[in-house]
Motif scaffolding. Structure first.
Motif, PDB file in Angstrom:
ATOM      1  N   TYR A 139      30.267  -4.496  19.651  1.00  0.00           N
ATOM      2  CA  TYR A 139      30.259  -5.953  19.558  1.00  0.00           C
ATOM      3  C   TYR A 139      28.927  -6.462  20.112  1.00  0.00           C
ATOM      4  CZ  TYR A 139      35.354  -5.688  19.002  1.00  0.00           C
ATOM      5  OH  TYR A 139      36.631  -5.397  18.554  1.00  0.00           O
ATOM      6  N   PRO A 140      28.346  -7.501  19.502  1.00  0.00           N
ATOM      7  CA  PRO A 140      27.153  -8.107  20.117  1.00  0.00           C
ATOM      8  C   PRO A 140      27.547  -8.831  21.399  1.00  0.00           C
ATOM      9  CG  PRO A 140      27.890  -9.399  18.230  1.00  0.00           C
ATOM     10  CD  PRO A 140      28.726  -8.153  18.244  1.00  0.00           C
ATOM     11  N   LEU A 141      26.577  -9.057  22.275  1.00  0.00           N
ATOM     12  CA  LEU A 141      26.852  -9.689  23.561  1.00  0.00           C
ATOM     13  C   LEU A 141      27.576 -11.019  23.383  1.00  0.00           C
ATOM     14  CD1 LEU A 141      26.426  -9.479  26.649  1.00  0.00           C
ATOM     15  CD2 LEU A 141      24.304 -10.781  26.326  1.00  0.00           C
ATOM     16  N   LYS A 142      27.209 -11.789  22.367  1.00  0.00           N
ATOM     17  CA  LYS A 142      27.823 -13.104  22.176  1.00  0.00           C
ATOM     18  C   LYS A 142      29.304 -13.015  21.829  1.00  0.00           C
ATOM     19  CE  LYS A 142      26.506 -13.485  17.282  1.00  0.00           C
ATOM     20  NZ  LYS A 142      25.723 -14.257  16.285  1.00  0.00           N
ATOM     21  N   GLU A 143      29.786 -11.821  21.460  1.00  0.00           N
ATOM     22  CA  GLU A 143      31.202 -11.619  21.134  1.00  0.00           C
ATOM     23  C   GLU A 143      31.925 -10.822  22.229  1.00  0.00           C
ATOM     24  OE1 GLU A 143      31.731 -10.054  17.205  1.00  0.00           O
ATOM     25  OE2 GLU A 143      30.376 -11.530  16.303  1.00  0.00           O
ATOM     26  N   THR A 144      31.475 -10.997  23.470  1.00  0.00           N
ATOM     27  CA  THR A 144      32.121 -10.303  24.585  1.00  0.00           C
ATOM     28  C   THR A 144      33.606 -10.641  24.673  1.00  0.00           C
ATOM     29  OG1 THR A 144      30.059 -10.181  25.849  1.00  0.00           O
ATOM     30  CG2 THR A 144      32.106 -10.004  27.091  1.00  0.00           C
ATOM     31  N   ALA A 145      33.975 -11.869  24.375  1.00  0.00           N
ATOM     32  CA  ALA A 145      35.389 -12.254  24.414  1.00  0.00           C
ATOM     33  C   ALA A 145      36.208 -11.398  23.446  1.00  0.00           C
ATOM     34  CB  ALA A 145      35.548 -13.733  24.078  1.00  0.00           C
ATOM     35  N   ALA A 146      35.677 -11.164  22.249  1.00  0.00           N
ATOM     36  CA  ALA A 146      36.383 -10.317  21.277  1.00  0.00           C
ATOM     37  C   ALA A 146      36.462  -8.878  21.765  1.00  0.00           C
ATOM     38  CB  ALA A 146      35.679 -10.388  19.922  1.00  0.00           C
ATOM     39  N   ALA A 147      35.403  -8.413  22.440  1.00  0.00           N
ATOM     40  CA  ALA A 147      35.410  -7.060  22.985  1.00  0.00           C
ATOM     41  C   ALA A 147      36.473  -6.916  24.065  1.00  0.00           C
ATOM     42  CB  ALA A 147      34.032  -6.718  23.544  1.00  0.00           C
ATOM     43  N   HIS A 148      36.571  -7.903  24.951  1.00  0.00           N
ATOM     44  CA  HIS A 148      37.628  -7.889  25.966  1.00  0.00           C
ATOM     45  C   HIS A 148      39.003  -7.870  25.316  1.00  0.00           C
ATOM     46  CE1 HIS A 148      35.905  -9.039  30.128  1.00  0.00           C
ATOM     47  NE2 HIS A 148      34.929  -8.498  29.422  1.00  0.00           N
ATOM     48  N   ALA A 149      39.182  -8.690  24.300  1.00  0.00           N
ATOM     49  CA  ALA A 149      40.472  -8.754  23.622  1.00  0.00           C
ATOM     50  C   ALA A 149      40.828  -7.413  22.985  1.00  0.00           C
ATOM     51  CB  ALA A 149      40.457  -9.851  22.562  1.00  0.00           C
ATOM     52  N   ALA A 150      39.825  -6.741  22.431  1.00  0.00           N
ATOM     53  CA  ALA A 150      40.078  -5.443  21.804  1.00  0.00           C
ATOM     54  C   ALA A 150      40.583  -4.434  22.825  1.00  0.00           C
ATOM     55  CB  ALA A 150      38.807  -4.930  21.125  1.00  0.00           C
ATOM     56  N   VAL A 151      39.953  -4.398  23.989  1.00  0.00           N
ATOM     57  CA  VAL A 151      40.393  -3.471  25.035  1.00  0.00           C
ATOM     58  C   VAL A 151      41.779  -3.851  25.535  1.00  0.00           C
ATOM     59  CG1 VAL A 151      39.900  -2.581  27.342  1.00  0.00           C
ATOM     60  CG2 VAL A 151      38.040  -2.903  25.703  1.00  0.00           C
ATOM     61  N   GLU A 152      42.004  -5.138  25.739  1.00  0.00           N
ATOM     62  CA  GLU A 152      43.303  -5.599  26.221  1.00  0.00           C
ATOM     63  C   GLU A 152      44.409  -5.283  25.223  1.00  0.00           C
ATOM     64  OE1 GLU A 152      45.202  -9.648  28.254  1.00  0.00           O
ATOM     65  OE2 GLU A 152      43.125  -9.609  27.569  1.00  0.00           O
ATOM     66  N   ASP A 153      44.082  -5.288  23.939  1.00  0.00           N
ATOM     67  CA  ASP A 153      45.063  -4.996  22.896  1.00  0.00           C
ATOM     68  C   ASP A 153      45.236  -3.503  22.638  1.00  0.00           C
ATOM     69  OD1 ASP A 153      45.498  -7.687  22.599  1.00  0.00           O
ATOM     70  OD2 ASP A 153      44.183  -7.916  20.852  1.00  0.00           O
TER      71      ASP A 153
END
Length: 340
Positions: free
Chosen positions: A313-327
């Motif tokens: 994920y690009p840095l600007k999509e850190t929220a999506a990266a967190h969500a992926a790990v959480e999921d």
């Protein structure tokens, strides 16, 4: 420079990309230009408030990363500008983690990254690999350091060999000469654990898991690397060798465990709890040195062919990266912070 920050606990919506001043390293510190950052379950748990109140008014998440030194403090001689490094515990007791373009860290939280290892690999070490190293080196009858042959003659059971820590444990145990068995939940995850180096896999959703493990290791296993103690300790006690160690590094599946005293006594087993924040600097440094040696030997890697698919994920999509790990994303989630 760009940085991802949060100022309150909550879901991924509290994460914000902001511009911040480039920090300057002080005595004993090094500034690193981050190329890749790893995302771990601890990152979203800290952000969500699962580890207690925020320790600082503003936090940049991220314990793990890899990049190049671009400034050093006045008394630093062990690293120089341009050196490639990987980080460990970058955010521990500090407000600034690796989800930013430049981070200042104490020298002891950095390790040289071999030229043969990519920044992707460097960012995937930290929490998973150091946790795995600690789990593999606390047994009464086992080694306290890892190297080729250090675990020869030992059998290691890795619970969840398709996870990031499980994958690292499989690779490091295999490099050290152990026979590795991994429990998995599907044929797809069995393929990943095998790619990491597991000699045998057992699907715990298919038949009697304890019998299947005992068929592979009639005398029992010497060490268990355990991710879900609430669910698995009963099984672990059925398959552990006398004087074996059950190393527990997570609480997947529940926070409470129940042990029968009689059955536990009979194993002479050791329960080793593993949390990197309190293992001490000596254990962290030993892990960093051994993991780097495995990298130099070509015995540790990431990607589908090493059993750890990558999700970038690009840095600007850190929220999506967190969500992926959480999921529960299978594999390793990385942030592309800057160009190599």
């Amino acid at each position: 420079m760009r940085a991802v920050v949060y100022t309150e606990s909550g879901d991924t919506s509290v994460l914000e990309v902001v511009e911040r001043e480039v920090p300057e390293p002080g005595p004993g510190e090094v500034r690193v230009r981050i190329v890749r950052a790893g995302v771990n379950p601890t990152d979203w748990k800290f952000r969500a408030g699962g580890m207690g109140e925020l320790a600082f008014p503003e936090i940049v998440p991220g314990q793990d990363g890899a990049g190049a030194v671009d400034a050093v403090g006045p008394d630093v001689v062990d690293l120089a500008v341009g050196d490639r490094v990987w980080t460990m515990l970058a955010q521990h007791q500090r407000p600034g983690g690796t989800a930013q373009e430049q981070v200042v860290l104490p020298l002891e939280r950095l390790t040289r990254l071999p030229d043969s290892a990519s920044y992707d690999v460097g960012a995937a070490l930290g929490v998973p690999a150091v946790t795995a190293h600690r789990a593999l080196t606390t047994s009464e009858d086992g080694p306290d350091r890892l190297a080729p042959g250090a675990m020869a003659g030992l059998t290691v059971l890795v619970a969840g060999g398709a996870g990031a820590v499980g994958n690292a444990a499989v690779q490091l145990a295999r490099w050290a000469g152990a026979t590795v068995i991994s429990t998995v939940s599907s044929a797809e995850k069995a393929t990943l654990a095998t790619a990491a180096g597991a000699h045998h896999t057992v699907n715990y959703r298919d038949g009697d898991t304890a019998t299947a493990i005992r068929d592979l290791a009639p005398d029992g296993v010497d060490l268990v690397v355990e991710v879900a103690p609430a669910q698995n300790l009963g099984l672990d006690l059925q398959v552990i060798n006398p004087r074996g160690t059950i190393a527990i590094y997570a609480n997947n599946g529940g926070n409470e465990i129940t042990l029968g005293v009689r059955e536990t006594f009979s194993t002479n087993a050791r329960f080793q709890w593993v949390l990197l924040y309190t293992v001490g600097q000596a254990a962290l440094r030993a892990a960093a040195e051994d993991i780097t040696a495995a990298l130099e030997d070509g015995a540790f890697g990431i990607g589908e062919d090493r059993g750890l698919p990558l999700h970038r994920y690009p840095l600007k999509e850190t929220a999506a990266a967190h969500a992926a790990v959480e999921d529960g994303a299978v594999g390793k989630v990385l942030l592309e912070v800057s160009d190599a």
